[in-house]
Design an enzyme around this catalytic site. Structure first.
Site, mmCIF file in Angstrom:
data_model
loop_
_atom_site.group_PDB
_atom_site.id
_atom_site.type_symbol
_atom_site.label_atom_id
_atom_site.label_comp_id
_atom_site.label_asym_id
_atom_site.label_seq_id
_atom_site.Cartn_x
_atom_site.Cartn_y
_atom_site.Cartn_z
ATOM 1 N N LYS A 1 -63.579 7.624 -1.364
ATOM 2 C CA LYS A 1 -63.791 8.261 -2.671
ATOM 3 C C LYS A 1 -63.034 7.507 -3.765
ATOM 4 O O LYS A 1 -62.191 6.653 -3.481
ATOM 5 C CB LYS A 1 -63.307 9.711 -2.621
ATOM 6 C CG LYS A 1 -61.800 9.861 -2.379
ATOM 7 C CD LYS A 1 -61.392 11.314 -2.292
ATOM 8 C CE LYS A 1 -59.875 11.426 -2.043
ATOM 9 N NZ LYS A 1 -59.427 12.831 -1.990
ATOM 10 N N ARG B 1 -57.888 25.724 -1.738
ATOM 11 C CA ARG B 1 -58.585 24.926 -2.734
ATOM 12 C C ARG B 1 -60.090 25.112 -2.588
ATOM 13 O O ARG B 1 -60.755 25.580 -3.495
ATOM 14 C CB ARG B 1 -58.174 23.457 -2.570
ATOM 15 C CG ARG B 1 -58.592 22.540 -3.686
ATOM 16 C CD ARG B 1 -57.974 21.154 -3.533
ATOM 17 N NE ARG B 1 -58.438 20.463 -2.336
ATOM 18 C CZ ARG B 1 -58.060 19.229 -2.011
ATOM 19 N NH1 ARG B 1 -57.197 18.572 -2.781
ATOM 20 N NH2 ARG B 1 -58.519 18.654 -0.912
ATOM 21 N N TYR C 1 -46.324 0.676 -31.145
ATOM 22 C CA TYR C 1 -46.761 1.846 -31.902
ATOM 23 C C TYR C 1 -45.631 2.860 -32.067
ATOM 24 O O TYR C 1 -44.832 3.084 -31.153
ATOM 25 C CB TYR C 1 -47.939 2.519 -31.192
ATOM 26 C CG TYR C 1 -49.241 1.767 -31.336
ATOM 27 C CD1 TYR C 1 -49.744 1.443 -32.591
ATOM 28 C CD2 TYR C 1 -49.967 1.392 -30.203
ATOM 29 C CE1 TYR C 1 -50.950 0.759 -32.715
ATOM 30 C CE2 TYR C 1 -51.169 0.708 -30.323
ATOM 31 C CZ TYR C 1 -51.654 0.394 -31.591
ATOM 32 O OH TYR C 1 -52.837 -0.284 -31.716
#
Length: 370
Positions: free
Chosen positions: A38, A136, A264
């Site tokens: 996966k 789950r 940044y």
């Protein structure tokens, strides 16, 4: 391997072979092996990984979504594929590409039966998932009678496996909980088999289950992270070899004076004269902002160079004040020697997240060498 000239992810198939062989060595000869590919093969390349494992002789592959299985089939993979978390919208696609669904709820069971009957399927292979504590996905033990009642009303399905998932098999402090999961799954299996009249494949072990709980090997195991070189424990990590190596180069070197800022939001301010390197890999490539501000690091000339300032979308900057290096030099984010586990833990996460985050835009290079 030739000189690195851009950001690449190197996939070492010899290491995959090594890991598969090591995990197989922990099993009895009759135990089957399901390889989990996966999430693009845990961030590498699912097709490359699946085809290599197919040659090595795995009996099953596993993905999470139907689309992942379709990609493998279109690439010519023939090995049976379990889809761990299918959705009804993809059931027709599953059947078209001969993918085998996990049936984890009565809604999924009813909807798959309806599709299978409409498409005149006979004994289509399905896998019944039970929840033994992970909470789950999955049926409960008390659902056994109702499941079998529905299955016996149709000849469109055949149960080819019963499975569950261990919640904490890598945590030795949770041994009693894990043993409880194993006992419960065994009882469920015995009950199901007794009523069915035949024995589907039973599987519950993930990588840590393979390594820590031989009593949970049953008829098949499911290996994910271990195949890619990580065993969730130092003693096992030493026996495994990372399959993926993320490498880049130094694009530019800067020198900052005291008080100058970098990046940044001016997140980093130089306290003295320092030297920095800019590297073409950023959060769009899978190195998230959580690695910035000295939490994460890369390795240049064998030395750690900590990430300073905020990670940008396409690049990051590191402190190389004490490292003798030049523009164009190789940078290692993780490889066989610099563990993805160590890099991930430096920023408070896990190797799984770092590996699977690597963007498709990062060039993959496949090698097969030790």
């Amino acid at each position: 391997m030739s000189k690195v000239e851009e950001t690449i992810l190197e996939i070492n198939l010899a290491n995959l072979t090594h890991n598969y062989t090591y995990l197989r060595s922990k099993l009895s000869p009759e135990v089957k092996f399901m390889a989990v590919v996966k999430a693009s093969g845990y961030g590498s390349d699912a097709v490359v990984i699946a085809k290599h494992l197919e040659k090595l002789g795995v009996e099953y592959l596993a993905v999470v979504y139907a689309s992942e299985g379709v990609t493998l089939r279109q690439a010519g993979v023939q090995t049976p594929i379990l889809v761990l978390h299918p959705q009804p919208v993809n059931f027709s696609l599953l059947i078209e590409y001969r993918l085998e669904p996990s049936i984890y709820s009565f809604r999924i069971l009813s909807e798959f039966v309806a599709i299978a009957e409409r498409k005149q399927q006979k004994e289509y292979p399905v896998h019944i998932k039970f929840n033994t504590g992970l909470n789950r996905l999955g049926f409960l033990k008390n659902d056994v009678d109702h499941i079998l009642e529905k299955i016996k009303k149709t000849n469109s399905l055949r149960i080819v496996s019963l499975f569950s998932h261990l919640a904490a098999s890598e945590d030795h402090q949770e041994k009693e909980f894990t043993l409880g999961q194993i006992r419960l799954f065994k009882k469920i299996g015995e009950e199901m088999i007794g009523i069915l009249g035949y024995r589907p494949i039973m599987h519950q072990s993930n990588t840590s289950g393979i390594l820590n709980y031989p009593e949970a090997h049953f008829d098949m195991v499911r290996a994910g992270i271990g195949l890619y070189g990580y065993g969730n424990e130092a003693k096992y990590d030493n026996e495994l070899k990372p399959v993926a190596s993320l490498k880049s180069i130094i694009s530019q070197i800067h020198r900052l004076e005291p008080g100058e800022t970098l990046g940044y939001n001016r997140a980093f301010t130089a306290s003295g004269c320092i030297k920095t390197a800019t590297i073409p890999v950023g959060h769009a490539d899978g190195i998230g902002r959580l690695y910035g501000n000295k939490k994460g690091f890369v390795v240049i000339q064998g030395k750690k160079a900590f990430i300073i300032g905020n990670v940008c979308m396409d690049m990051l900057m590191v402190d190389i004040t004490d490292i003798a290096c030049n523009e164009g030099d190789e940078v290692v984010v993780f490889d066989e020697n610099i563990s993805a586990t160590d890099v991930a833990e430096s920023a408070g996460t896990i190797s799984y997240e770092l590996l699977t985050a690597i963007s498709p835009r990062v060039k993959r290079i496949v090698v097969d060498k030790n």
